[in-house]
Design a protein around this motif. Structure first.
Motif, mmCIF file in Angstrom:
data_model
loop_
_atom_site.group_PDB
_atom_site.id
_atom_site.type_symbol
_atom_site.label_atom_id
_atom_site.label_comp_id
_atom_site.label_asym_id
_atom_site.label_seq_id
_atom_site.Cartn_x
_atom_site.Cartn_y
_atom_site.Cartn_z
ATOM 1 N N LYS A 1 1.014 -9.114 -8.256
ATOM 2 C CA LYS A 1 1.783 -8.069 -8.925
ATOM 3 C C LYS A 1 1.295 -6.680 -8.532
ATOM 4 O O LYS A 1 2.087 -5.752 -8.331
ATOM 5 C CB LYS A 1 1.685 -8.254 -10.441
ATOM 6 N N ALA A 2 -0.040 -6.529 -8.395
ATOM 7 C CA ALA A 2 -0.599 -5.211 -8.062
ATOM 8 C C ALA A 2 -0.274 -4.792 -6.633
ATOM 9 O O ALA A 2 -0.012 -3.617 -6.364
ATOM 10 C CB ALA A 2 -2.114 -5.231 -8.276
ATOM 11 N N VAL A 3 -0.278 -5.748 -5.698
ATOM 12 C CA VAL A 3 -0.051 -5.395 -4.287
ATOM 13 C C VAL A 3 1.416 -5.440 -3.897
ATOM 14 O O VAL A 3 1.762 -5.066 -2.772
ATOM 15 C CB VAL A 3 -0.847 -6.329 -3.350
ATOM 16 N N ALA A 4 2.305 -5.870 -4.816
ATOM 17 C CA ALA A 4 3.725 -6.023 -4.489
ATOM 18 C C ALA A 4 4.349 -4.756 -3.895
ATOM 19 O O ALA A 4 5.071 -4.830 -2.887
ATOM 20 C CB ALA A 4 4.499 -6.483 -5.721
ATOM 21 N N PRO A 5 4.084 -3.557 -4.432
ATOM 22 C CA PRO A 5 4.717 -2.354 -3.847
ATOM 23 C C PRO A 5 4.173 -1.991 -2.459
ATOM 24 O O PRO A 5 4.771 -1.155 -1.767
ATOM 25 C CB PRO A 5 4.376 -1.253 -4.862
#
Length: 349
Positions: free
Chosen positions: A47-51
């Motif tokens: 979720k944190a690295v998704a962008p």
């Protein structure tokens, strides 16, 4: 030392712990895009690295919790870099230290092409390698028990046992040698534990051999052709080396096996040595044992060792022989050629 020098759009440095991790993501210009403490869980990481998934590289320091993150990155096709802990400690020292600073430093090392790499061992063979390492740990505990029985015998000034109690058939009547019933019970407990370890180690070895034949049977049989190298040493070499192609030269391989003495030198002066613990301790042990085994029933090898002893002394001579064997194994695996059992001459060219 190998550095990770590939360029990416985003660089993620993680200070990883058992339950938490501090993440820092930089762009190509070095601007901080994300700096956050979070739970060490796959969903939280993704979720944190998704962008920033577009051309992202992830780096962490090599500690015992790296397995799950390396496997997750491999599954998600995210470039993963495992940092060498001792080299990183030398590079990113500082006045203050905490998780936030460490995560930023790891990301900065990755971005700057100064991330010293450790080998991220692949998952398909990693569990068997760890089982083999566990087997070595249990074998050392068994050896401690055997030594304790012998020392207890000497402590009470009794005659030598006269037979190798490492063999199960030779342990009968050993505890009864001691007149004190408490001491006899103490030794009997040691002997029972040794017998338990015998059964456990046999089961572990059968399991390891079964998987070794599935993983790389050809390399296992090549290593088994070396005089003095038995099943266990061949397995240790197989799983600790994994892929001989990851070593660019025979010197790199010998250094990885801890069979060279690194020097500290400046302005033509030698100030001693350092970095002796950088490398693989298990391969150091395996080649040291192989050197001793190589000498058994080998007159030519014994003659060669005698020449080395006359020049360097016994300890250095055995280390030199272990180094010679490591070089022979490197070339043997590179060429995929078995070592001729009839030949005792090691070719290091």
């Amino acid at each position: 030392m190998r550095f990770y020098t590939q360029q990416h759009t985003h660089y993620c440095g993680i200070d990883l712990h058992a339950r938490t991790m501090y993440m820092c993501i930089l762009n190509q210009e070095g601007a901080v895009l994300l700096h956050r403490n979070m739970k060490a869980e796959p969903d939280a990481f993704l979720k944190a690295v998704a962008p920033f998934r577009l051309d992202l590289a992830v780096a962490i320091e090599c500690i015992f919790t790296w397995y799950w993150l390396a496997d997750l990155c491999a599954k998600e096709q995210i470039p993963f870099v495992l940092g060498h802990a001792l080299y990183m400690k030398a590079i990113h020292g500082g006045k203050a230290k905490n998780d936030k600073i460490d995560a930023l430093k790891i990301a900065s090392l990755l971005r700057g092409g100064m991330m010293p790499q450790a080998y991220a061992y692949p998952a398909e063979m990693r569990s068997t390698r760890d089982l083999l390492r566990r087997r070595m740990h249990l074998m050392r505990q068994r050896a401690e028990l055997l030594a304790h029985v012998q020392l207890t015998n000497q402590q009470y000034n009794l005659p030598e046992i006269g037979r190798k109690i490492a063999y199960r058939s030779n342990r009968e009547g050993v505890a009864e040698r001691f007149a004190d019933p408490v001491v006899a019970s103490n030794v009997a407990f040691d002997l029972k534990r040794i017998t338990f370890y015998d059964d456990l180690l046999n089961q572990i070895e059968l399991e390891i051999v079964r998987h070794a034949k599935q993983h790389d049977a050809n390399t296992f049989h090549l290593l088994d052709t070396i005089p003095g190298v038995g099943k266990i040493l061949a397995l240790v070499m197989l799983y600790e080396i994994h892929d001989i192609g990851r070593f660019e030269s025979v010197q790199d391989f010998a250094s990885y096996c801890r069979l060279v003495k690194p020097k500290k030198e400046s302005a033509g002066k030698v100030y001693g040595s350092s970095g002796g613990k950088i490398g693989n301790a298990h391969l150091k042990w395996a080649f040291s044992e192989a050197a001793v085994g190589f000498l058994r029933n080998n007159p030519a090898g014994q003659t060669y060792l005698a020449r080395l002893e006359a020049k360097h002394g016994k300890a250095k001579a055995l280390t030199a022989l272990a180094h010679k064997l490591a070089r022979a194994v490197y070339h043997m695996l590179r060429r995929k050629e078995a070592l001729d059992r009839k030949s005792t001459r090691l070719n290091s060219s």
